[in-house]
Design a protein around this motif. Structure first.
Motif, mmCIF file in Angstrom:
data_model
loop_
_atom_site.group_PDB
_atom_site.id
_atom_site.type_symbol
_atom_site.label_atom_id
_atom_site.label_comp_id
_atom_site.label_asym_id
_atom_site.label_seq_id
_atom_site.Cartn_x
_atom_site.Cartn_y
_atom_site.Cartn_z
ATOM 1 N N ALA A 22 -34.133 7.736 0.392
ATOM 2 C CA ALA A 22 -35.513 7.906 -0.033
ATOM 3 C C ALA A 22 -36.309 6.677 0.395
ATOM 4 O O ALA A 22 -35.739 5.598 0.594
ATOM 5 N N PRO A 23 -37.632 6.811 0.537
ATOM 6 C CA PRO A 23 -38.453 5.671 0.949
ATOM 7 C C PRO A 23 -38.262 4.479 0.021
ATOM 8 O O PRO A 23 -38.310 4.605 -1.198
ATOM 9 N N GLY A 24 -38.007 3.314 0.629
ATOM 10 C CA GLY A 24 -37.860 2.091 -0.145
ATOM 11 C C GLY A 24 -36.533 1.939 -0.863
ATOM 12 O O GLY A 24 -36.343 0.997 -1.623
ATOM 13 N N LYS A 25 -35.599 2.871 -0.599
ATOM 14 C CA LYS A 25 -34.306 2.808 -1.275
ATOM 15 C C LYS A 25 -33.179 2.699 -0.267
ATOM 16 O O LYS A 25 -33.346 2.996 0.917
ATOM 17 N N GLU A 26 -32.022 2.305 -0.765
ATOM 18 C CA GLU A 26 -30.831 2.219 0.070
ATOM 19 C C GLU A 26 -30.300 3.617 0.388
ATOM 20 O O GLU A 26 -30.529 4.569 -0.364
ATOM 21 N N ARG A 27 -29.575 3.695 1.479
ATOM 22 C CA ARG A 27 -28.875 4.940 1.784
ATOM 23 C C ARG A 27 -27.873 5.230 0.667
ATOM 24 O O ARG A 27 -27.188 4.320 0.179
ATOM 25 N N GLU A 28 -27.765 6.496 0.297
ATOM 26 C CA GLU A 28 -26.961 6.886 -0.858
ATOM 27 C C GLU A 28 -26.001 8.004 -0.460
ATOM 28 O O GLU A 28 -26.402 8.972 0.210
ATOM 29 N N PHE A 29 -24.757 7.877 -0.885
ATOM 30 C CA PHE A 29 -23.773 8.939 -0.666
ATOM 31 C C PHE A 29 -24.132 10.157 -1.506
ATOM 32 O O PHE A 29 -24.522 10.022 -2.670
ATOM 33 N N VAL A 30 -23.981 11.338 -0.912
ATOM 34 C CA VAL A 30 -24.256 12.584 -1.621
ATOM 35 C C VAL A 30 -22.971 13.398 -1.815
ATOM 36 O O VAL A 30 -22.603 13.723 -2.931
ATOM 37 N N TYR A 37 -15.891 15.782 -2.329
ATOM 38 C CA TYR A 37 -16.259 14.601 -3.094
ATOM 39 C C TYR A 37 -17.767 14.644 -3.331
ATOM 40 O O TYR A 37 -18.512 15.018 -2.425
ATOM 41 N N TYR A 38 -18.195 14.222 -4.518
ATOM 42 C CA TYR A 38 -19.610 14.279 -4.853
ATOM 43 C C TYR A 38 -20.055 13.020 -5.577
ATOM 44 O O TYR A 38 -19.294 12.439 -6.359
ATOM 45 N N ALA A 39 -21.302 12.648 -5.337
ATOM 46 C CA ALA A 39 -21.936 11.632 -6.166
ATOM 47 C C ALA A 39 -22.186 12.218 -7.548
ATOM 48 O O ALA A 39 -22.436 13.423 -7.693
ATOM 49 N N ALA A 40 -22.134 11.367 -8.544
ATOM 50 C CA ALA A 40 -22.334 11.826 -9.922
ATOM 51 C C ALA A 40 -23.697 12.491 -10.098
ATOM 52 O O ALA A 40 -23.852 13.431 -10.881
ATOM 53 N N VAL A 88 -34.594 11.821 3.024
ATOM 54 C CA VAL A 88 -34.079 12.290 4.310
ATOM 55 C C VAL A 88 -32.557 12.405 4.176
ATOM 56 O O VAL A 88 -31.898 11.443 3.769
ATOM 57 N N TYR A 89 -32.052 13.569 4.518
ATOM 58 C CA TYR A 89 -30.621 13.832 4.397
ATOM 59 C C TYR A 89 -29.975 13.771 5.779
ATOM 60 O O TYR A 89 -30.436 14.425 6.723
ATOM 61 N N ASP A 90 -28.904 12.977 5.869
ATOM 62 C CA ASP A 90 -28.158 12.819 7.115
ATOM 63 C C ASP A 90 -26.748 13.335 6.936
ATOM 64 O O ASP A 90 -26.125 13.073 5.906
ATOM 65 N N CYS A 91 -26.254 13.997 7.969
ATOM 66 C CA CYS A 91 -24.822 14.277 7.967
ATOM 67 C C CYS A 91 -24.129 13.265 8.873
ATOM 68 O O CYS A 91 -24.753 12.655 9.755
ATOM 69 N N ALA A 92 -22.846 13.076 8.623
ATOM 70 C CA ALA A 92 -22.078 12.073 9.352
ATOM 71 C C ALA A 92 -20.642 12.540 9.515
ATOM 72 O O ALA A 92 -20.140 13.308 8.688
ATOM 73 N N ASN A 135 -18.340 5.536 1.598
ATOM 74 C CA ASN A 135 -18.621 4.327 2.379
ATOM 75 C C ASN A 135 -19.258 4.712 3.713
ATOM 76 O O ASN A 135 -18.579 5.241 4.595
ATOM 77 N N PRO A 136 -20.543 4.426 3.924
ATOM 78 C CA PRO A 136 -21.180 4.813 5.192
ATOM 79 C C PRO A 136 -20.541 4.152 6.398
ATOM 80 O O PRO A 136 -20.595 4.707 7.509
ATOM 81 N N GLY A 137 -19.935 2.976 6.200
ATOM 82 C CA GLY A 137 -19.268 2.310 7.309
ATOM 83 C C GLY A 137 -18.042 3.040 7.803
ATOM 84 O O GLY A 137 -17.526 2.740 8.881
#
Length: 125
Positions: free
Chosen positions: A40-48, A59-62, A93-97, A108-110
């Protein structure tokens, strides 16, 4: 090289649903675990959410557990994110990886080797 293209984002009202798709090309899709992240704008990337190569583990974020469902179709080289009961805080903005097979830390995005370009999801109240 793996190319990832997301689709399905858009504008939806609170409580509504969307299904995101991420189509992969370039290498054998079943050789990769897949994940969805959002920013989200102004926020860190977050696992979904994430799913292992076979679809046997998810696996899911709470914050999304019970509302979102990740799935994959290896025959179609596609991973999906079904989003129900959407809230304004899901706007991002939703990204797949894609993460190559091996030890897997889904949040872990890394861990991920390839990323799509993102699709915007906006939830209006």
């Amino acid at each position: 090289q793996v190319q990832l293209v997301e689709s399905g984002g858009g504008l939806v009202q609170v409580g509504g649903s969307l299904r995101l798709s991420c189509a992969a090309s370039g290498r054998t899709f079943s050789n990769y675990h897949m994940g969805w992240f959002r920013q989200a704008p102004g926020k860190e990337r977050e696992f979904v959410a994430a799913i292992n190569w076979s679809g046997g583990s998810t696996y899911y974020a709470a914050s999304v557990k019970g509302r979102f469902t990740i799935s994959r179709d290896n025959a179609k080289n596609t991973v999906y994110l079904q989003m129900n009961s959407l809230k304004p805080e899901d706007t991002a903005v939703y990204d797949c990886a894609a993460a190559a097979l091996g030890s897997f830390s889904p949040a872990n995005p890394g861990q991920y080797d390839y990323w799509g370009q993102g699709t915007q999801v906006t939830v209006s109240s």
